[in-house]
Structure formats: structure tokens, C-alpha cells
Design a protein around this motif. Structure first.
Motif, PDB file in Angstrom:
ATOM      1  N   VAL A  95       0.869  -1.181   0.000  1.00 12.92           N
ATOM      2  CA  VAL A  95       0.000   0.000   0.000  1.00 12.92           C
ATOM      3  C   VAL A  95       0.900   1.223   0.000  1.00 12.92           C
ATOM      4  O   VAL A  95       1.859   1.292   0.780  1.00 12.92           O
ATOM      5  CB  VAL A  95      -0.923   0.019   1.232  1.00 12.92           C
ATOM      6  N   GLN A  96       0.637   2.163  -0.882  1.00 11.18           N
ATOM      7  CA  GLN A  96       1.475   3.360  -0.934  1.00 11.18           C
ATOM      8  C   GLN A  96       0.670   4.600  -0.558  1.00 11.18           C
ATOM      9  O   GLN A  96      -0.493   4.740  -0.918  1.00 11.18           O
ATOM     10  CB  GLN A  96       2.105   3.528  -2.318  1.00 11.18           C
ATOM     11  N   LEU A 186      14.695   8.450 -12.605  1.00  7.03           N
ATOM     12  CA  LEU A 186      13.415   8.342 -13.297  1.00  7.03           C
ATOM     13  C   LEU A 186      13.260   9.369 -14.412  1.00  7.03           C
ATOM     14  O   LEU A 186      12.252   9.373 -15.103  1.00  7.03           O
ATOM     15  CB  LEU A 186      12.268   8.489 -12.280  1.00  7.03           C
ATOM     16  N   ARG A 187      14.255  10.259 -14.595  1.00 11.48           N
ATOM     17  CA  ARG A 187      14.187  11.200 -15.706  1.00 11.48           C
ATOM     18  C   ARG A 187      14.640  10.557 -17.005  1.00 11.48           C
ATOM     19  O   ARG A 187      14.462  11.121 -18.072  1.00 11.48           O
ATOM     20  CB  ARG A 187      15.069  12.424 -15.414  1.00 11.48           C
ATOM     21  N   THR A 188      15.292   9.394 -16.906  1.00 10.40           N
ATOM     22  CA  THR A 188      15.743   8.729 -18.117  1.00 10.40           C
ATOM     23  C   THR A 188      14.546   8.382 -18.995  1.00 10.40           C
ATOM     24  O   THR A 188      13.547   7.853 -18.502  1.00 10.40           O
ATOM     25  CB  THR A 188      16.501   7.431 -17.754  1.00 10.40           C
ATOM     26  N   PRO A 189      14.613   8.646 -20.322  1.00  3.60           N
ATOM     27  CA  PRO A 189      13.475   8.335 -21.182  1.00  3.60           C
ATOM     28  C   PRO A 189      13.154   6.853 -21.159  1.00  3.60           C
ATOM     29  O   PRO A 189      14.036   6.015 -21.301  1.00  3.60           O
ATOM     30  CB  PRO A 189      13.944   8.783 -22.579  1.00  3.60           C
ATOM     31  N   TRP A 194       8.796   2.485 -11.428  1.00  5.22           N
ATOM     32  CA  TRP A 194       7.717   3.469 -11.272  1.00  5.22           C
ATOM     33  C   TRP A 194       7.736   4.152  -9.913  1.00  5.22           C
ATOM     34  O   TRP A 194       6.856   4.915  -9.601  1.00  5.22           O
ATOM     35  CB  TRP A 194       6.363   2.836 -11.526  1.00  5.22           C
ATOM     36  N   ARG A 195       8.717   3.884  -9.076  1.00 10.71           N
ATOM     37  CA  ARG A 195       8.866   4.661  -7.837  1.00 10.71           C
ATOM     38  C   ARG A 195      10.330   4.672  -7.429  1.00 10.71           C
ATOM     39  O   ARG A 195      11.077   3.724  -7.689  1.00 10.71           O
ATOM     40  CB  ARG A 195       7.991   4.090  -6.716  1.00 10.71           C
ATOM     41  N   ASP A 196      10.727   5.786  -6.825  1.00 11.37           N
ATOM     42  CA  ASP A 196      12.101   5.977  -6.413  1.00 11.37           C
ATOM     43  C   ASP A 196      12.222   5.630  -4.931  1.00 11.37           C
ATOM     44  O   ASP A 196      11.779   6.388  -4.067  1.00 11.37           O
ATOM     45  CB  ASP A 196      12.511   7.428  -6.669  1.00 11.37           C
ATOM     46  N   LEU A 197      12.820   4.495  -4.642  1.00 11.12           N
ATOM     47  CA  LEU A 197      12.937   4.055  -3.258  1.00 11.12           C
ATOM     48  C   LEU A 197      13.951   4.878  -2.473  1.00 11.12           C
ATOM     49  O   LEU A 197      13.986   4.805  -1.243  1.00 11.12           O
ATOM     50  CB  LEU A 197      13.321   2.573  -3.208  1.00 11.12           C
TER      51      LEU A 197
END
Length: 400
Positions: A95-96, A186-189, A194-197
């Protein structure tokens, strides 16, 4: 002689090699972005786990849930999957919540993940120091958390946060560990994670929801992470998972099965399309540059017809004349290729610095750029050189 001849008309020579410079620079920049994206995609998928699967809720409305047409993923589904589906090694609900996390007056909006004790092992998360979540934390509904490296630095600076307390919304959690920097961007094309831990906090699911799985196994969760025993069979395991959960959800397939291996394959297909498009532009620039060099060389042959005749009358063979003009063409294209390589390297550094994209310049890309420059010079310089070599000495000497 070739260097002296090119040096007579410096501006004309510079303009002639400009197309080669742009084409080679485009090749280097395109290959650096493509290779960097491939490496980043592979690293991200390895971080997600090549032997992992992710079950995610599909979008549906509260009315559909109230009517019973959509059930959605439940915390108890993870335990049922682990016991009912073959080759499932571990499963963890997730759960986020995007909520404020504070410590000593510092407040930061962060992603808080309520997970099972097996979640860090499924993602193979590495500790910088402290410990990970344990099954006893889940059983005792302990208010403990493990911070990502970036979030820990924002809240505590360079102090050790283990043993300290952070406030997550209105509740206080004790920090028991800090994750090692995951290094994801996450800016890489086409980024696959889908989330930055690095900017997240992991807490027991029971602590975040306020209810343990034993009391409420039907609490709704956002995802279920599943680790397979055999990474080569994740596609088949995904099909079994889909059928099993569909049966548990009264025939409703209200979830999606995401397989990181398939994400990687899709990413490579997209990257190939990108490479073809950009490569076509680079090839067109090289073609235009080659045509420009051929045009200049043909003009040079006409301007130096008298010179060619003099050389032939004093003993120069057709082979000598061919090599002279071919050398001029190769000097232009190889020189333009060297400048283009430098420009392409600078462009790739600029892309990394200003856009934040991951790039990688390989020796193969530089070798390919030199080879393409050589081919352009050879292909577009051969005809003018042969034409110069086949001039008749008597006619060439009389040419005005």
C-alpha cells in the motif's frame, strides 16, 4: 600535396565537411543515448527483479466496488498466492501513501510504502546500515520504518538516523535501517521503475493501515509483489497467477500482471524504433555531406585540369592522380569525422548534464564513426578521382 590543395580554399573546405561533422556527431550522440538507455533499462529491470511479477489494481470506480462488480487486490491474496501457485517463492502486499514525513522541524513529502516483511528480499534491497523489516514487526504491529538513502539525508543530514524517530502523518515511527542508494534516475526516457525508493520509507503494512492481516485479510492493497523460484518461467507463472486470482475474485480480472522481463523487451523494441529514426536522420546528414564533398571535388578537378596535365606529362600515372584526389576526399571526411566525434561526445555530455538522461559512449561507436567517415570519403571521392585520372594529358595541358 593534398593538404596544400585543401588549404588553398579554407572556407570552401570547411563548408564541405560540415555535413560530415553533423552526421558523425548525430551518430555518436544517438548511439550514446541509445546505449545509455539500454544500460539504464537493464539496470532498472534488474532492480525490479528479473524473477519478479507485480499484480496491480486496474482503475475502477467506488460505485463498481460497492456493487461488487470489482473486488480489487486484497492483502490476503498474497498469502493465498504463495500457498496455491507453484514456483512462487515469496509474495508481499503493498500500500502506498504520499504523506508528509517530519523530524526535528524538517518536513518532507515522501512516498510511504506499507509492505510485508518479504518485500525487501523480493526486490533484493541492500542496507547501508541498520536492519530491514522483520516478520515480528508485522506480527506485533510495530511502528518501525526503513528510510531510503535520499530521504534519510534530507531529514537527518549526515547523522545516523537509526534509533531516531520520524513522524509519518500523526504517528511516530522508529527508524531501524537505511537503504543503500539505489541509483535510479526516473528522468531517463522510458524509465521502467515506477517509484524511487531513495525518497521512500518502508513501514509494516499493519502499522500503516492500522489493521493486521489476521484481523482484516480483506483490506484493499495497491499491489502484490511476487518472486518466482525460476526466473525463466515468469511468463507461465504470470498466466497461472492471473487465472488463480480471477477465480478468487469471482471471475473478475480486476488487476494487471506486470512482468519486468516483458517491460525490458518492450523497452528494447521502442528503443530500436528510436534508433532507426535518429539513425535515418544521421545517414541523411552524411549523405548530404558526401554529396557536398563530391561536388567540391568535381569543381576542384575542373579548376586544376591544367595542373593535372602538367603532372601527367612529367611522368605521373593515372594511379598517382587517383590517389592524390582520393587522399583529398579522405582527408576531408576523416577530419570531419574526428571533429564530429568530438562534437558528438560533447553533445552526449550536454544531454547528461542538462536533460539528466543516462548516456554511454562506447569504443564501438567511435570506431563506427571513423569507419563511416572513411566510407563516405571513399564512395564520394572515387568518381572525381577517376575522372581526374582519365583526363588526356595533351588536352589537360591546353585547358584554360
Amino acid at each position: 600535396m593534398a593538404v596544400e590543395a585543401l588549404g588553398r580554399y579554407k572556407l570552401r573546405t570547411s563548408l564541405s565537411v560540415l555535413g560530415v561533422i553533423l552526421g558523425v556527431a548525430a551518430v555518436i550522440a544517438m548511439m550514446s543515448v541509445s546505449d545509455g538507455a539500454r544500460r539504464e533499462a537493464l539496470r532498472q529491470v534488474e532492480q525490479l527483479g528479473l524473477d519478479n511479477l507485480v499484480l496491480r489494481n486496474r482503475g475502477f470506480t467506488a460505485a463498481e466496488m460497492a456493487a461488487g462488480r470489482r473486488i480489487g487486490l486484497r492483502a490476503g491474496d498474497a498469502e493465498k498466492i504463495a500457498s496455491a501457485v507453484p514456483l512462487v517463492k515469496a509474495a508481499s502486499p503493498l500500500v502506498q501513501r504520499y504523506v508528509p514525513v517530519a523530524h526535528a522541524g524538517k518536513r518532507q513529502m515522501a512516498l510511504v510504502l506499507g509492505v510485508g516483511a518479504s518485500y525487501p528480499a523480493i526486490l533484493r534491497l541492500q542496507l547501508d546500515h541498520g536492519r530491514l523489516l522483520a516478520p515480528v514487526d508485522e506480527q506485533q504491529n510495530s511502528r518501525v520504518c526503513v528510510l531510503g538513502a535520499g530521504l534519510a539525508k534530507l531529514l537527518f543530514g549526515f547523522r545516523d538516523p537509526v534509533g531516531e524517530s520520524v513522524q509519518v502523518q500523526a504517528e511516530h515511527y522508529q527508524v531501524v535501517g537505511v537503504l543503500r542508494d539505489q541509483g535510479s534516475d526516473l528522468r531517463t526516457p522510458g524509465a521502467l521503475a515506477w517509484r524511487d525508493l531513495n525518497q521512500a520509507a518502508l513501514v509494516p503494512l499493519a502499522a500503516l493501515s492500522g489493521r493486521s492481516l489476521e484481523i482484516d485479510p480483506n483490506m484493499r492493497v495497491d499491489e502484490i509483489w511476487v518472486q518466482a523460484e525460476d526466473g525463466e518461467r515468469v511468463e507461465a507463472i504470470g498466466l497461472v497467477l492471473a487465472r488463480t486470482l480471477t477465480a478468487l475474485h469471482r471471475g473478475n480480472m480486476d488487476f494487471d500482471v506486470v512482468i519486468p522481463r516483458e517491460l525490458l523487451a518492450q523497452r528494447y523494441r521502442t528503443q530500436q524504433t528510436f534508433s532507426v529514426v535518429v539513425g535515418s536522420v544521421a545517414a541523411l546528414a552524411l549523405l548530404v555531406g558526401g554529396i557536398g564533398i563530391m561536388n567540391i571535388m568535381l569543381t576542384s578537378v575542373m579548376e586544376r585540369t591544367h595542373e593535372i596535365g602538367i603532372r601527367r606529362t612529367v611522368g605521373a600515372t593515372r594511379r598517382h592522380v587517383t590517389l592524390q584526389f582520393l587522399s583529398e576526399s579522405l582527408l576531408m571526411t576523416l577530419g570531419g569525422g574526428a571533429i564530429g566525434i568530438a562534437a558528438g561526445v560533447g553533445a552526449s555530455w550536454g544531454i547528461t548534464a542538462y536533460a539528466g538522461w543516462s548516456t554511454h559512449i562506447s569504443p564501438a561507436a567511435i570506431a563506427l564513426a571513423f569507419f563511416v567517415s572513411f566510407l563516405v570519403g571513399l564512395a564520394f571521392g572515387m568518381y572525381p578521382a577517376i575522372k581526374a585520372a582519365h583526363l588526356e594529358p595533351v588536352d589537360a595541358v591546353r585547358y584554360e
